[in-house]
Design an enzyme around this catalytic site. Structure first.
Site, PDB file in Angstrom:
ATOM      1  N   ASN A  58      -8.069   1.847  10.781  1.00 53.33           N
ATOM      2  CA  ASN A  58      -7.190   1.539  11.897  1.00 53.33           C
ATOM      3  C   ASN A  58      -7.668   2.235  13.175  1.00 53.33           C
ATOM      4  OD1 ASN A  58      -4.058   0.526  12.507  1.00 53.33           O
ATOM      5  ND2 ASN A  58      -4.706   2.223  13.756  1.00 53.33           N
TER       6      ASN A  58
ATOM      7  N   LYS B 268       0.850  -1.190   0.000  1.00 51.43           N
ATOM      8  CA  LYS B 268       0.000   0.000   0.000  1.00 51.43           C
ATOM      9  C   LYS B 268       0.881   1.234   0.000  1.00 51.43           C
ATOM     10  CE  LYS B 268      -2.943   2.908   2.715  1.00 51.43           C
ATOM     11  NZ  LYS B 268      -3.291   3.294   4.082  1.00 51.43           N
TER      12      LYS B 268
ATOM     13  N   ALA C 194      -9.342   5.549   5.176  1.00 43.73           N
ATOM     14  CA  ALA C 194      -9.203   6.685   6.091  1.00 43.73           C
ATOM     15  C   ALA C 194     -10.525   7.388   6.352  1.00 43.73           C
ATOM     16  CB  ALA C 194      -8.183   7.700   5.580  1.00 43.73           C
ATOM     17  N   GLY C 195     -10.707   7.778   7.608  1.00 45.26           N
ATOM     18  CA  GLY C 195     -11.831   8.605   8.003  1.00 45.26           C
ATOM     19  C   GLY C 195     -13.013   7.876   8.596  1.00 45.26           C
TER      20      GLY C 195
END
Length: 345
Positions: A297, A188, A275-276
């Site tokens: 995460n 990634k 993300a977010g």
């Protein structure tokens, strides 16, 4: 004749010492020490680390042959933090770079209180892929546990990432070390623009993607929620596009569902929100858009109960995917009764 004095020689058992720079600090060792010898002296398993010498990766097969010299600069790195389903999920697998997975949830390995909690949350999530950061080995305190002791890379697919990289060159260098350490080509890529927002630097991301693809990597790319940039990444050979839902670690959820939907509609490779995400409903919303998966995460690691939240995220991803496959009803401007109004008493 005056007697000539012969120069003193060090006893054979006293080898000359040299100084090298090891993970940023000065380290002294015996002249003639090989990379393998250094790792042995540090009690490091050669099969779990990668070594860079003077900006060049040392192939693991040559550790015993490469002798260190005074002034060498070494980096020794490893992975740090940083399942299968049942029923209907078996009939709804997804594929990236020729690899097939049943879980559409990818989780990270950072911010947990310890590796044991990380492993328990991973188990509860049902995820098959975990992102891992590449960091220097702690050569001072060698008693510290390693991620691989808790999360078996033979059971889970490790996805090395470039978290913390702000240039394309640093990202490429990091992933080359990751491949040497673990042997994985699926990686990634994220190249950040600045520290306050952790927003991707798309110019550097595009440049690094091109280099990595040419170098034989299968590259999943964190990017802005921009359909034009996403298309350029796919044209360069990215195997998956990963637009942000919102800023990394923000928990703000999906801020621009329209542009993410446009990316999905225009892509021939998997699109995953990265993300977010803050809670299970955010994960479900991403899947209802048609995403192939969701990566998270902080949403799990910083929950009051990470293991329970991991389970919630698993169910959120699954329910969102089922809703997408089922096809939601059309939105209407006015009410439409479930039961006919004709024939009322």
């Amino acid at each position: 004749m005056p007697q000539t004095l012969s120069p003193r020689r060090a006893p054979r058992h006293m080898a000359a010492m040299i100084s090298i720079t090891l993970n940023g600090d000065t380290h002294r060792l015996a002249s003639g020490t090989s990379v393998a010898g250094l790792l042995t002296s540090l009690n490091l398993d050669a099969g779990k680390v990668a070594v860079e010498r003077n900006l060049e990766i040392v192939p693991r097969s040559t550790f015993a042959d490469v002798l260190l010299a005074g002034g060498d600069r070494l980096e020794i790195v490893h992975f740090v933090g940083g399942g299968q389903d049942d029923g209907d999920a078996r009939d709804d697998s997804w594929e990236v770079a020729g690899r097939i997975f049943t879980s559409r949830l990818i989780v990270g390995t950072g911010k947990y209180k310890d590796f044991a909690q990380n492993a328990a949350a991973l188990e509860a999530s049902g995820a098959e892929i975990v992102t891992v950061a590449v960091r220097r080995v702690n050569v001072i305190d060698r008693s510290q546990p390693m991620l691989t002791d808790f999360i078996d890379p033979k059971r889970y697919t490790y996805l090395p990432n470039t978290a913390g990289c702000f240039t394309g060159d640093d990202a490429v260098r990091t992933l080359r070390l990751a491949r040497e350490a673990g042997g994985w080509n699926l990686v990634k890529l994220e190249v950040l623009g600045e520290a306050r927002t952790l927003y991707p630097d798309m110019a550097e991301t595009l440049r690094a993607t091109e280099v990595l693809v040419k170098d034989g990597f299968d590259v999943m790319v964190y990017c802005a929620d921009d359909p034009i940039a996403a298309k350029k990444l796919e044209d360069l050979g990215a195997c998956a596009i990963m637009p942000l839902g919102s800023l990394i670690g923000s928990g703000l959820g999906i801020q621009n569902p329209v542009t993410i939907r446009m990316i999905i509609e225009g892509a021939k490779v998997p699109v995953l929100v990265d993300a977010g995400v803050g809670t299970a409903s955010d994960a479900a919303a991403a899947m209802e858009l048609g995403c192939a998966g969701v990566l998270m995460n902080t949403a799990i690691a910083e929950a009051k109960d990470p293991v329970l939240m991991a389970r919630a995220m698993k169910l959120g991803v699954e329910s969102g995917r089922l809703a997408y496959r089922a096809g939601r009803m059309a939105k209407r401007r006015y009410a439409d009764p479930s039961s006919p109004l004709a024939g009322l008493i």
